[in-house]
Design an enzyme around this catalytic site. Sequence first.
Site, PDB file in Angstrom:
ATOM      1  N   HIS A  97      47.234  40.279  40.955  1.00  0.00           N
ATOM      2  CA  HIS A  97      47.707  38.984  41.525  1.00  0.00           C
ATOM      3  C   HIS A  97      48.130  37.840  40.359  1.00  0.00           C
ATOM      4  O   HIS A  97      47.597  37.523  39.635  1.00  0.00           O
ATOM      5  CB  HIS A  97      46.624  38.190  42.434  1.00  0.00           C
ATOM      6  CG  HIS A  97      46.361  38.954  43.657  1.00  0.00           C
ATOM      7  ND1 HIS A  97      45.277  38.693  44.585  1.00  0.00           N
ATOM      8  CD2 HIS A  97      47.339  39.907  44.562  1.00  0.00           C
ATOM      9  CE1 HIS A  97      45.452  39.468  45.531  1.00  0.00           C
ATOM     10  NE2 HIS A  97      46.767  40.248  45.523  1.00  0.00           N
ATOM     11  N   TYR A 151      40.316  36.641  50.386  1.00  0.00           N
ATOM     12  CA  TYR A 151      39.135  37.420  50.408  1.00  0.00           C
ATOM     13  C   TYR A 151      37.970  36.779  50.645  1.00  0.00           C
ATOM     14  O   TYR A 151      36.941  37.049  51.130  1.00  0.00           O
ATOM     15  CB  TYR A 151      39.024  38.533  49.268  1.00  0.00           C
ATOM     16  CG  TYR A 151      40.278  39.269  49.296  1.00  0.00           C
ATOM     17  CD1 TYR A 151      40.567  40.231  50.324  1.00  0.00           C
ATOM     18  CD2 TYR A 151      41.369  39.007  48.397  1.00  0.00           C
ATOM     19  CE1 TYR A 151      41.552  40.998  50.317  1.00  0.00           C
ATOM     20  CE2 TYR A 151      42.273  40.128  48.234  1.00  0.00           C
ATOM     21  CZ  TYR A 151      42.525  41.150  49.194  1.00  0.00           C
ATOM     22  OH  TYR A 151      43.610  41.692  49.568  1.00  0.00           O
ATOM     23  N   ARG A 199      47.549  48.886  44.246  1.00  0.00           N
ATOM     24  CA  ARG A 199      48.444  49.155  45.525  1.00  0.00           C
ATOM     25  C   ARG A 199      48.885  50.722  45.513  1.00  0.00           C
ATOM     26  O   ARG A 199      48.705  51.389  44.536  1.00  0.00           O
ATOM     27  CB  ARG A 199      49.630  48.343  45.094  1.00  0.00           C
ATOM     28  CG  ARG A 199      49.557  46.841  45.049  1.00  0.00           C
ATOM     29  CD  ARG A 199      50.828  45.973  44.520  1.00  0.00           C
ATOM     30  NE  ARG A 199      50.461  44.659  44.367  1.00  0.00           N
ATOM     31  CZ  ARG A 199      50.401  43.757  43.236  1.00  0.00           C
ATOM     32  NH1 ARG A 199      50.246  44.697  42.162  1.00  0.00           N
ATOM     33  NH2 ARG A 199      50.191  42.811  43.200  1.00  0.00           N
TER      34      ARG A 199
END
Length: 303
Positions: A275, A284, A150
């Site tokens: 995650h 995804y 991130r």
Amino acid sequence: MNENVKKYLNLFVEYLQIEKNYSQYTIVNYVHDIEDFFSFMKAEGVDQVQDVTYSDIRIYLTELHTKNFSRKSISRKISSLRSFYKLLLREKVVKENPFTLVTLPKKELKIPRVLFSEEIEKLFSISNVNEPLGQRDQALLEILYATGIRVAECCQIQVSDLDLTVSTVLVHGKGKKQRYVPFGSYAQDALERYLQDGRQKLMEKLSPSENHSYVFVNRRGKPLTPRGVRYIFDQLLKRTAMTIRISPHTFRHTFATHMINEGADMRSVQELLGHAHLSSTQVYTHVTKEHLRKIYLSHHPRA
């Protein structure tokens, strides 16, 4: 906000910090959602946490829909308030949690924007790696694509978090969880060049009292912020003359999709992304399926 609400909101913040170990960013969002709700309740004549009923919540939901809030935003607000009242119920401040009766709207399944190989090549060829800022930008692009971390995690990387002997970075994720993420030779080369040259030159602009060990810095040598990273991306995109709209987070989507396309298993990608739930990673697979569908429609004679 009256003292009744403020008192229990402070209790909730302590709960999120100490028991849940949530990040400051997450806590700020929770607080904003709760303040917004009780601001609306005050206008409706309800100013005690104990007086909120299911009917009041329905009126609030109607207001959110009238203001065209997305389903995702409404779900987040209700989740915040449900957690708040769950704590109040535990502490015996209220006798029931009125938010347990509220059904959250189904989330819209949005396919994340993913970069094609040609687009990545254009972005990766635009930086002038003979200049400090160009070296920084190149290292930034390479590490984001190589790791899928991130933007906030990227800005928090310290020099000591990098192990260039085995090409790994220690990432400080959400909820103060840590994970090691490997990166490849392109990122390795870009980081080494930046750390040995560009970063040192940018850090010279700082006074001794401002010295720090963050890897990515701005033109004044100070730690780079997520907002600063987004500005860098905007400027790089303008220089490529591409008309696409992307953000630094697009690299996270691209990393995950490319990994799955190349055969990586879902659990490994989940761990690399940090995650907590596999369902967050499974989006995804939809990207991959959509990509295959487009190829099929474009190339099959009877599609």
